[in-house]
Design a protein around this motif. Structure first.
Motif, short mmCIF file in Angstrom:
data_model
loop_
_atom_site.label_atom_id
_atom_site.label_comp_id
_atom_site.label_asym_id
_atom_site.label_seq_id
_atom_site.Cartn_x
_atom_site.Cartn_y
_atom_site.Cartn_z
N GLN A 94 0.83 -1.19 0.00
CA GLN A 94 0.00 0.00 0.00
C GLN A 94 0.87 1.26 0.00
OE1 GLN A 94 -3.21 -0.04 -0.29
NE2 GLN A 94 -3.49 -2.26 -0.09
N TYR A 96 0.89 4.59 1.29
CA TYR A 96 0.18 5.36 2.30
C TYR A 96 0.16 6.85 1.96
CZ TYR A 96 0.25 1.12 5.11
OH TYR A 96 0.06 -0.14 5.56
N ILE A 127 -2.74 7.28 -0.35
CA ILE A 127 -4.00 7.14 0.39
C ILE A 127 -4.28 8.41 1.18
CG2 ILE A 127 -5.15 5.86 2.23
CD1 ILE A 127 -3.67 3.38 1.28
N GLU A 136 -5.48 11.14 -1.18
CA GLU A 136 -6.86 10.90 -1.59
C GLU A 136 -7.84 11.21 -0.46
OE1 GLU A 136 -9.57 7.26 -3.49
OE2 GLU A 136 -7.47 6.93 -2.88
#
Length: 1004
Positions: free
Chosen positions: A374, A376, A379, A382
């Motif tokens: 992932q 981060y 994320i 977003e």
């Protein structure tokens, strides 16, 4: 909505415009092929008879044509079709077709073709019976224990059972107590016929009883024979269902079971009529069919409903639910070459469907997701962007809401004529010698697009009425206009509370997705002239009720403001004008020659409302025409609450009387029914006995019931009139408060919604309890003393009629007091902080006292100003400290009374004082049991000194906190604890004595 859908195996649509019912479908090996496979036989009310042998088709392809074996057009409608051994000289299956006046038995045979055309099927009539009566339904079975062949029983529309043994007619019997035909079924185990009569009960008749009963040609003959000679036909057993039955079924595979499908319940009965079980249905069933279950001792049942659902029950447990494409009216189970146990359903429009339960296996497998790390940071980026979008959307919620169309599909405008009708349309020609006029109102309806089914409804407040309150308009085209006219007039002996009316036009606006149209409503309001309910009269100088309205402009000639009321005015200068209501009262308007005041006076308080409203509105229009923008009406006070409360009490007394009449009527009705039962018992008794004056008592009770009903009806009419007068008085009170405090439109709407929550008074919910709850809510929220005292939740207690109006009057008085002190009416949460507002007419808000830390002064002020008669406080006698305890009890009594009057303010501080005072009493009694009365005098002196010091300190520093004063008192209490406790409580009494004359001066 079902999770699963019935799996389509074969389906077709039968004809166009044909109708079908539950008897129009049957399955069986009607062509006697010997393979054991069933055929579907369908008859319609249009006389079409069809036979099908279904074969499955590939997905997306239509059903093959060779599935239909036969299609014949018969002359008469087909009511019911059955397959059985109906021919005496043959063991083959035949088809029985029931027509309204004929029973026909056919044989269906197939002839093998020599070429590729296949088998040809023919329908050949074996015999038929012409019926003398119109048939309703039929059943078949081995009547009388004959096992080789089937006999037929037909039920006629007038309740006659006609029995046929193959080609011959046996006999006919009329069912006793018959009114309407119901479902009919034969039980071979007990050789009985089952039906559900119009008395909503299951009835069972033995075939033997029917055979030996007296024969008759008509129902009158049957009733005559049953009374004179012959065997009377009686039911073997009956069971009351309490609802009409949809269908009956006696499955051969289930021992001692009779199934009845009602309108709301599914019953399973034993052969002797006892209930085995029943299932309450939460829907309206359309058809049902019991069939054998895999589990031993249970029976499965298929139940179709009008929601296109097919449900499977095992006894009373729901096992499966499937969605169908249409609502079934008949359901059967059939075995076909490719599949056994197929569910065959038929709708009333001819949708014939063969389906099966279950689900298709899913071959979809979830693809594997590649495992990756992932990111981060991505994320987080977003997440921040989404939060930004949410924050922006919450700031401007108006942008995401749907914007209403500016151009309406329908525009409604109302125009009221300026002149009264030349010929009055009123139902009452005159009231007390005064002619009742009427005025014409024209409604113009303009459409922007094509609309369907427009209906116009007119609503006016009683006792006003219109010549026609509902009209059905023609469909409107694009840009079409329709004008409707009607007349409004007074239709009662009292003036209305409002002269406005509402017009609503309901219509359907068709769209692409909904051609039938979406229902919509367009509304408009209109105001009727004051001349409709009153006429000009000579002014009077004296009156009981008077109200003065102030303005900020020089006095105006009333003849210019009311040009339509100058017929009988004797005042040439225009300083006086009188209005004579058709119901009797007169209202006079007097204009001051020197000041800017106008007085409205009348002998009736509530009748001032219409004239005051008209005066204020005409003043606004008059000065607006002259271009004056700063014109303002005001009211200097005081608010006439005493006069208003008289109207409230009168309305409440009539409500109490209505309840008393209702209770008396209930008692007399119970007594009347009891006397009726006694008399009926005496009349039914075979041995005659004296009536013991029961007939006289019954006649007297009847007269009392009639007299009470008339009195209740008269009281109801008076209550309606009193409610209209109460609405008028409430409107007047709202107007005066609005002029007194200068309320804006929003605040005026809140006040009107609070004091006028109901348009109509009902026995379940009255005006008093509704207004009390609304006013209490305002006193707890926006009109509370401080934000800390606000109620955090709404009261959820049930509203009921109060015992009296004392509580309501106190709350309304407190509402006016809070508004007079600068309270603001608002629906916001923190709008309760009173702001100093300069009142019109030189009035100033009442100054708030300096708040103490322990005693709430607002309660003492409200108790002193708004309670004229105060109950004496209870005095507690004690041996030791008499005077100090008397002062404590009197102070606590005043606080208690004010808390009871407000009934909405929090009393945490008062409770804390009570606890402290009780502790102090105990300490004093233990520490100083033999103290003389001198400390009481010393405490008085100390309390006077402390109160003077507090007043001086409050003058010097107006914003001094209560904490410092509490610290000083606590230091003194360390030195002399006993004396200090007495002095603190006695100071409360001194404060009250000083505040009471101030409050009295304020009231004066």
């Amino acid at each position: 909505m079902s999770l699963f859908k019935a799996r389509d195996w074969w389906a077709t649509v039968l004809g166009e415009g044909e109708e079908f019912d539950q008897g129009c479908l049957c399955v069986g090996d009607v062509d006697n092929s010997g393979s054991g496979h069933d055929k579907i036989v369908v008859g319609s009310y249009m006389g079409m008879l069809r036979v099908f042998s279904p074969h499955p088709a590939k997905p997306g392809e239509p059903s093959p044509a060779h599935s239909q074996l036969l299609e014949v057009q018969l002359r008469d409608p087909v009511i019911q079709v059955e397959v059985g051994k109906f021919v005496s000289c043959s063991d083959l299956l035949h088809l029985a077709v029931l027509h309204p006046r004929k029973l026909s038995v056919y044989s269906v045979s197939g002839t093998a073709g020599n070429v590729e055309h296949g088998v040809q099927y023919q329908l050949k009539r074996v015999y038929e019976h012409n019926l003398q009566r119109t048939a309703c339904n039929m059943t078949y079975g081995t009547f009388g224990g004959v096992t080789d062949h089937h006999s037929l029983c037909i039920q006629s529309m007038d309740g006659m059972l006609m029995f046929f043994e193959q080609e011959s007619y046996s006999f006919g019997r009329f069912l006793p107590g018959f009114l309407l035909p119901g479902p009919l079924c034969y039980c071979s185990r007990t050789d009985t016929f089952l039906t559900v009569s119009s008395a909503r009960q299951v009835e069972s008749y033995r075939y033997e009883t029917l055979a030996v009963a007296t024969d008759a040609e008509t129902r009158q003959d049957a009733e005559q024979h049953s009374k004179t000679a012959g065997k009377r036909l009686t039911a073997d057993w009956t069971l009351v269902l309490g609802e009409q039955a949809l269908d009956l079924s006696v499955p051969y595979f289930s021992p001692s079971s009779i199934f009845v499908c009602g309108e709301r319940n599914l019953y399973c009965l034993k052969d002797n009529g006892h209930i085995r079980f029943m299932k309450k249905l939460e829907y309206n069933p359309s058809c049902f069919l019991p069939y054998s279950s895999v589990s031993e001792g249970t029976t499965n049942t298929l139940v179709g409903n009008h929601n296109n659902m097919l449900l499977v029950y095992q006894d009373v447990t729901l096992k499966w639910a499937a969605q169908l494409s249409c609502s079934p009216v008949a359901v059967r189970l059939a075995n076909f070459p490719d599949l056994k146990g197929v569910v065959v359903t038929l709708s009333n429009e001819g949708h014939l469907q063969c389906s099966y339960m279950g689900t298709d296996p899913s071959f979809f497998s979830t693809p594997k997701v590649d495992a990756r790390e992932q990111d981060y940071s991505q994320i987080d980026t977003e997440m921040k962007s989404l939060q930004r979008v949410i924050r922006q959307a919450t700031r401007t919620q108006a942008d995401i809401l749907p914007v209403a169309e500016t151009d309406e599909d329908l525009t409604v405008t109302a125009t009221v004529s300026t002149n009264m009708d030349s010929t009055s349309q009123a139902l009452i020609p005159d009231i007390d010698g005064l002619p009742v006029p009427s005025v014409t109102v024209k409604i113009k309806v303009t459409s922007r697009c094509a609309l369907q089914g427009p209906k116009l409804t007119v609503c006016v407040q009683p006792p006003l009425a219109v010549t026609q309150d509902q009209l059905v308009l023609e469909p409107l085209g694009v840009g079409s206009t329709t004008v409707v006219a009607f007349s409004a007039f007074l239709n009662g002996q009292y003036p209305p509370a409002d002269l406005t009316g509402d017009v609503a036009v309901s219509y359907s606006s068709p769209t692409e997705l909904n051609p039938a149209g979406i229902p919509r409503v367009a509304q408009c309001k209109f105001s009727l002239p004051l001349r409709l309910v009153c006429c000009p009269s000579a002014p009077s100088k004296n009156a009981k009720y008077k109200i003065t309205v102030d303005t900020n402009k020089p006095p105006v000639n009333l003849s210019e403001v009311f040009p339509d009321f100058l017929e009988k005015s004797e005042d040439k200068e225009g300083n006086a004008l009188a209005f004579h209501f058709l119901s009797g009262p007169r209202v006079t308007v007097l204009a001051s020659k020197t000041s800017q005041r106008y007085r409205i006076q009348s002998e009736s308080f509530e009748d001032i409302w219409l004239v005051a409203k008209e005066l204020v509105q005409r003043f606004d229009r008059h000065f607006a025409k002259q271009g004056i923008k700063d014109f303002r009406n005001s009211f200097a006070g005081p608010i006439p609450l005493a006069e208003y409360f008289e109207t409230v009490d009168h309305h409440f007394e009539l409500r109490v009387s209505a309840e008393k009449y209702q209770d008396l009527l209930s008692e007399r009705a119970v007594q009347f029914r009891a006397i009726q039962r006694r008399l009926l018992t005496r009349f039914k008794d075979k041995t005659p006995a004296p009536l013991q004056n029961l007939d006289t008592l019954m006649e007297g009770t009847y007269r009392q019931v009639i007299a009470l009903a008339d009195a209740a009806e008269e009281n109801r009419a008076c209550l309606n009139q009193a409610f209209v007068r109460l609405r008028s008085a409430t409107h007047l009170l709202i107007l005066l408060v609005s002029l007194w405090q200068g309320l804006n439109t929003e605040q005026n709407a809140i006040l009107e919604a609070t004091l006028l929550p109901l348009l109509q008074d009902t026995p379940q919910l009255g005006w008093e309890e509704s207004v009390d709850a609304a006013v209490s809510h305002l006193l707890r929220t926006c009109l509370s003393r401080s934000p800390k005292d606000q109620a955090l939740s709404l009261s959820t207690s049930q509203l009921s009629m109060p015992k009296d109006t004392v509580r309501l009057k106190k709350h309304i008085t407190l509402l006016c007091d809070r508004l007079g002190k600068g309270g603001r009416l608002s629906l916001a949460s923190e709008a309760n902080v009173p702001t100093p507002v300069m009142m019109p007419g030189g009035c100033e808000p009442i100054a708030e006292a300096v708040a103490d830390l322990e005693e709430p002064p607002l309660q003492q002020e409200s108790a002193a100003k708004f309670i004229k008669k105060k109950q004496p406080s209870k005095k507690v006698k004690s041996k030791t400290d008499k005077e100090s305890k008397d002062k404590k009890v009197s102070a606590e009594g005043a606080v208690k009374e004010t808390v009871e009057e407000t009934a909405e303010e929090p009393v945490k501080e008062v409770k804390r004082e009570k606890k402290e005072s009780s502790k102090e009493k105990k300490k004093e009694s233990t520490k100083e049991p033999k103290e003389p009365k001198d400390p009481g005098k010393e405490s008085k002196k100390e309390s006077l000194k402390e109160s003077k010091e507090k007043k001086e300190s409050s003058k010097e520093s107006g914003k001094e906190s209560n904490k410092e004063s509490s610290k000083e008192t606590s230091k003194e209490s360390l030195k002399e604890p006993g004396k200090e406790k007495v002095s603190r409580k006695s100071s409360v009494k001194v404060k009250e004595k000083k505040k009471e004359p101030d409050a009295a001066a304020g009231e004066g």
